[in-house]
Design an enzyme around this catalytic site. Structure first.
Site, PDB file in Angstrom:
ATOM      1  N   HIS A  14       0.840  -1.194   0.000  1.00 40.88           N
ATOM      2  CA  HIS A  14       0.000   0.000   0.000  1.00 40.88           C
ATOM      3  C   HIS A  14       0.883   1.255   0.000  1.00 40.88           C
ATOM      4  O   HIS A  14       2.102   1.158   0.174  1.00 40.88           O
ATOM      5  CB  HIS A  14      -0.927   0.020   1.232  1.00 40.88           C
ATOM      6  CG  HIS A  14      -0.214  -0.123   2.538  1.00 40.88           C
ATOM      7  ND1 HIS A  14       0.574   0.853   3.067  1.00 40.88           N
ATOM      8  CD2 HIS A  14      -0.152  -1.151   3.416  1.00 40.88           C
ATOM      9  CE1 HIS A  14       1.062   0.443   4.224  1.00 40.88           C
ATOM     10  NE2 HIS A  14       0.654  -0.785   4.458  1.00 40.88           N
TER      11      HIS A  14
HETATM   12  P1  TYD Z   1      -1.152  -2.484   8.042  1.00 41.50           P
HETATM   13  O1  TYD Z   1      -0.716  -1.069   8.055  1.00 41.50           O
HETATM   14  O2  TYD Z   1      -2.029  -2.922   6.925  1.00 41.50           O
HETATM   15  O3  TYD Z   1       0.129  -3.444   8.112  1.00 41.50           O
HETATM   16  P2  TYD Z   1       1.313  -3.700   7.073  1.00 41.50           P
HETATM   17  O4  TYD Z   1       1.391  -2.538   6.158  1.00 41.50           O
HETATM   18  O5  TYD Z   1       2.532  -3.834   7.907  1.00 41.50           O
HETATM   19  O6  TYD Z   1       1.063  -4.971   6.358  1.00 41.50           O
HETATM   20  O7  TYD Z   1      -1.852  -2.791   9.443  1.00 41.50           O
HETATM   21  C1  TYD Z   1      -2.202  -4.091   9.832  1.00 41.50           C
HETATM   22  C2  TYD Z   1      -3.274  -4.018  10.905  1.00 41.50           C
HETATM   23  O8  TYD Z   1      -2.809  -3.336  12.059  1.00 41.50           O
HETATM   24  C3  TYD Z   1      -4.532  -3.287  10.462  1.00 41.50           C
HETATM   25  O9  TYD Z   1      -5.641  -4.025  10.931  1.00 41.50           O
HETATM   26  C4  TYD Z   1      -4.511  -1.978  11.178  1.00 41.50           C
HETATM   27  C5  TYD Z   1      -3.645  -2.233  12.383  1.00 41.50           C
HETATM   28  N1  TYD Z   1      -2.800  -1.069  12.738  1.00 41.50           N
HETATM   29  C6  TYD Z   1      -3.156  -0.276  13.796  1.00 41.50           C
HETATM   30  O10 TYD Z   1      -4.176  -0.500  14.485  1.00 41.50           O
HETATM   31  N2  TYD Z   1      -2.370   0.804  14.110  1.00 41.50           N
HETATM   32  C7  TYD Z   1      -1.260   1.097  13.407  1.00 41.50           C
HETATM   33  O11 TYD Z   1      -0.559   2.097  13.710  1.00 41.50           O
HETATM   34  C8  TYD Z   1      -0.908   0.256  12.296  1.00 41.50           C
HETATM   35  C9  TYD Z   1       0.312   0.552  11.464  1.00 41.50           C
HETATM   36  C10 TYD Z   1      -1.716  -0.812  11.991  1.00 41.50           C
END
Ligand code: TYD
Length: 137
Positions: free
Chosen positions: A50
């Protein structure tokens, strides 16, 4: 738009163990408002996939290693993070994918804003459309 770049962090070498440090607007070019970390990533898993509309981040491999592929809609580069005294700066509107986590790898992310799920662009075609329209305006 600034393409992602590596930041060398101070490494204070000591027989008792080494130490690295970051400070707002010194090693990190923004005010840190949020810190999170990725860990216990199973072999072969991918994270990221993303871009963020308005968010700056610095990724630091605190332990182990991982690959971070970044894409500004025009060019793509893969950085290998494997030193706790090195950060990867990623500004807004950069697509990123994290892969090749070594066993036990821990990746800390310093972010310029609180968590905001509406600030994500999770569709690559949409991301490419946005970046193209930015250049043409
Ligand atoms: P995501 O940003 O999609 O993870 P990555 O990019 O590392 O694959 O986040 C994964 C999950 O964690 C999503 O359900 C949202 C949650 N999350 C939070 O609650 N707070 C945060 O600061 C982050 C980065 C993620």
């Amino acid at each position: 738009m600034t393409f992602p770049y590596l930041i060398e962090l101070p490494k204070i070498i000591d027989n008792r163990g080494n130490l690295s440090v970051v400070q707002n607007h010194k090693e990190i070019p923004f005010d840190i408002q949020r810190v999170y970390w990725l860990y216990e990533v199973p072999t072969g898993e991918l994270r990221g996939g993303h871009a963020h509309k308005d968010l700056q981040q610095v990724l630091i491999a605190l332990h182990g290693s991982l690959a971070v592929t970044v894409d500004d809609g025009h060019s793509r580069q893969t950085f290998m993070l494997d030193k706790p005294n090195q950060g990867l700066y990623i500004g807004s509107n950069i697509w990123r994918e994290m892969s090749d986590f070594s066993e036990g790898a821990v990746c800390m992310v310093l972010a310029s804003k609180p968590y905001d799920p509406t600030g994500y662009v999770r569709n690559y075609d949409e991301f490419r459309r946005d970046t193209r329209s930015c250049v043409s305006t």
